[in-house]
Design an enzyme around this catalytic site. Sequence first.
Site, PDB file in Angstrom:
ATOM      1  N   GLU A  38      -8.624   3.753  -2.720  1.00 56.11           N
ATOM      2  CA  GLU A  38      -8.962   4.697  -1.649  1.00 56.11           C
ATOM      3  C   GLU A  38      -9.387   5.979  -2.336  1.00 56.11           C
ATOM      4  O   GLU A  38      -8.663   6.494  -3.197  1.00 56.11           O
ATOM      5  CB  GLU A  38      -7.747   4.986  -0.748  1.00 56.11           C
ATOM      6  CG  GLU A  38      -7.299   3.787   0.057  1.00 56.11           C
ATOM      7  CD  GLU A  38      -6.149   4.098   1.012  1.00 56.11           C
ATOM      8  OE1 GLU A  38      -6.002   5.263   1.444  1.00 56.11           O
ATOM      9  OE2 GLU A  38      -5.397   3.162   1.315  1.00 56.11           O
ATOM     10  N   ASN A  41       0.843  -1.196   0.000  1.00 56.61           N
ATOM     11  CA  ASN A  41       0.000   0.000   0.000  1.00 56.61           C
ATOM     12  C   ASN A  41       0.877   1.245   0.000  1.00 56.61           C
ATOM     13  O   ASN A  41       1.792   1.359   0.824  1.00 56.61           O
ATOM     14  CB  ASN A  41      -0.873   0.029   1.262  1.00 56.61           C
ATOM     15  CG  ASN A  41      -1.620   1.348   1.394  1.00 56.61           C
ATOM     16  OD1 ASN A  41      -2.614   1.563   0.698  1.00 56.61           O
ATOM     17  ND2 ASN A  41      -1.149   2.246   2.257  1.00 56.61           N
ATOM     18  N   GLU A  42       0.610   2.137  -0.915  1.00 58.53           N
ATOM     19  CA  GLU A  42       1.360   3.405  -0.987  1.00 58.53           C
ATOM     20  C   GLU A  42       2.843   3.158  -0.714  1.00 58.53           C
ATOM     21  O   GLU A  42       3.444   3.762   0.187  1.00 58.53           O
ATOM     22  CB  GLU A  42       0.763   4.447  -0.024  1.00 58.53           C
ATOM     23  CG  GLU A  42      -0.635   4.836  -0.427  1.00 58.53           C
ATOM     24  CD  GLU A  42      -1.196   6.068   0.302  1.00 58.53           C
ATOM     25  OE1 GLU A  42      -0.530   6.607   1.196  1.00 58.53           O
ATOM     26  OE2 GLU A  42      -2.313   6.488  -0.059  1.00 58.53           O
ATOM     27  N   GLN A  74     -13.546   5.657   4.511  1.00 57.07           N
ATOM     28  CA  GLN A  74     -13.511   4.257   4.874  1.00 57.07           C
ATOM     29  C   GLN A  74     -14.888   3.845   5.375  1.00 57.07           C
ATOM     30  O   GLN A  74     -15.663   4.700   5.731  1.00 57.07           O
ATOM     31  CB  GLN A  74     -12.476   4.029   5.956  1.00 57.07           C
ATOM     32  CG  GLN A  74     -11.056   4.327   5.503  1.00 57.07           C
ATOM     33  CD  GLN A  74      -9.982   3.801   6.478  1.00 57.07           C
ATOM     34  OE1 GLN A  74     -10.265   3.102   7.432  1.00 57.07           O
ATOM     35  NE2 GLN A  74      -8.734   4.172   6.216  1.00 57.07           N
ATOM     36  N   TYR A 126      -7.790  11.503  -2.746  1.00 53.19           N
ATOM     37  CA  TYR A 126      -8.555  12.209  -1.720  1.00 53.19           C
ATOM     38  C   TYR A 126      -8.657  13.670  -2.128  1.00 53.19           C
ATOM     39  O   TYR A 126      -7.765  14.194  -2.802  1.00 53.19           O
ATOM     40  CB  TYR A 126      -7.842  12.125  -0.368  1.00 53.19           C
ATOM     41  CG  TYR A 126      -7.841  10.735   0.247  1.00 53.19           C
ATOM     42  CD1 TYR A 126      -8.975  10.223   0.856  1.00 53.19           C
ATOM     43  CD2 TYR A 126      -6.695   9.940   0.222  1.00 53.19           C
ATOM     44  CE1 TYR A 126      -8.982   8.947   1.432  1.00 53.19           C
ATOM     45  CE2 TYR A 126      -6.685   8.668   0.790  1.00 53.19           C
ATOM     46  CZ  TYR A 126      -7.831   8.180   1.394  1.00 53.19           C
ATOM     47  OH  TYR A 126      -7.834   6.934   1.954  1.00 53.19           O
TER      48      TYR A 126
HETATM   49  O1  AHR Z   1      -7.228   6.207   4.526  1.00 54.24           O
HETATM   50  C1  AHR Z   1      -6.255   6.774   5.342  1.00 54.24           C
HETATM   51  C2  AHR Z   1      -4.840   6.634   4.756  1.00 54.24           C
HETATM   52  O2  AHR Z   1      -4.747   7.359   3.576  1.00 54.24           O
HETATM   53  C3  AHR Z   1      -4.417   5.251   4.366  1.00 54.24           C
HETATM   54  O3  AHR Z   1      -3.939   4.526   5.429  1.00 54.24           O
HETATM   55  C4  AHR Z   1      -3.333   5.510   3.375  1.00 54.24           C
HETATM   56  O4  AHR Z   1      -3.227   4.488   2.426  1.00 54.24           O
HETATM   57  C5  AHR Z   1      -3.745   6.838   2.751  1.00 54.24           C
HETATM   58  O5  AHR Z   1      -2.693   7.726   2.694  1.00 54.24           O
END
Ligand code: AHR
Length: 499
Positions: free
Chosen positions: A303, A176-177, A350, A252
């Site tokens: 995400e 992840n990332e 989430q 995001y």
């Molecule tokens: O969703 C919160 C965080 O955002 C996650 O853990 C990460 O993958 C992203 O930067």
Amino acid sequence: MTDARITVHTEASIDRIAPEVHGHFSEHLGRCIYGGIWHADSADEGGFREDTVSLLADLDLPVLRWPGGCFADDYHWEDGIGPQADRPRRRNLFWAQGPEEIPEESNAFGTDEFLEFCERIGTEPYLAANVGSGDPQEAANWVEYCNYDGDTELADRRRENGREEPYGVKYWGLGNENWGCGGQMTPEQYADEYRRFATYVGTMDNLMLDHDLELIACGFEQHEWNRRFLEKVNESPWGVDFPLDHLTLHHYYGRTISVAEADEDQYDRFLADALEMERHIERMAGAINAVATTRDIGVIIDEWGAWHTEATADNGLEQPGNVLDALSAAAVLDIFNDYSDVVTMTNIAQTVNVLQCLVETDETDAWARPTYRVFDLYAPHKGNEAVRTTVETPSRELADDRKLPLVGASASVGDDETYVTVTNLDCREDHAVELSLEGTRLDEGDVRAEILFADQDPAREVTADNADEFTAADLAVSTDGDSIEAELPPSTVAAISIR
Ligand code: AHR
């Protein structure tokens, strides 16, 4: 007077909308798992929250990603199996669990609890393996524990832990990332790691022929990183058969505003930021096509969603649920429909209590947020054939030289209906919308329409007491046989079904 015209090209198919596009993401962070899905971080007191289970089961989630997020690259799955009393407490390296609590992970909720939760709510699991601080054998063992039906120590441990049948987990994320919290890797480094992990995890695919694993690499919003990753990973002697089924990114938006304090200009910029999703999908698909010319690698957005100033690590990334965020989710789901030929899954962040969650809980209650209502309204699109939609709409010039289209839409065709979703992204004015379906005569009796958030302020927040006030209401429409007309109040989402 009509000011937006939507034309649905019912014969111009894009592709089937994968139900997984309505997927979700849950991490060991704040009150998502402990307090949201599971009663507490001690199994003695707890178990599944039936109120959360019931709300999520009603929504029919297609897929749920777990255990992170940044937590995934710090998680060792064997800590979370077996008798609860024997499970070690560990630090949760990335996330404080709240200001007054110590950032520790009890491991009370582990693999068997998560997979049972998925079965209870009727969803497909998507597990994210630890690449940052783990090793390929650990990841391969996790697949074996979950999916193997033979006579090995790991399969027997699953049986001892109460689960006779393999779970058949199909989706496996490798890291992840990894450009950030997952190891601070360069794209070339991650490509090398990905190949190493995929070698061992991918071998499981051959060993367990009835489980068709889908392997997922984690990409980045900086597209140069994705291009370099894909080029390097493609140097493998596997060539076209290389085990990479999907590449993901995270998007995001809204990080600089609190909706409660923002003005209408900031709403506009926030919605334009959400619409940037389209550019990200196009760039990701372009990078994939340049490298993988003879095979399909899907785009996953695993995400996404609104992230505002209220959500900090100290409060477990909690922020209020409001109409504006829900409106942005509708606009983004319309984009996913339009790109159904490349988008294979998405996971809003989430599921419970954290960021743009669908369900919020307190000690005694669980309730649906406005974003939950959007997913519910958009549910009939799942599995339908997306079709091209043209939207002629007024737009607003923004101070940063972007333009916000004020009306958006997408459409899909199912067995016995065409389903059209429409957003009025204008938080100031009503818009009169005219909708036509190419080559279709419309009969008023065949049209059903619903609307969300009419007469609600964009900043209106949901609470346990007012949650029912965000449900869909009937929308009055008229038709002259050629088109359907509807008036959409500011910041609303509508769905029009035509049989
Ligand atoms: O969703 C919160 C965080 O955002 C996650 O853990 C990460 O993958 C992203 O930067």
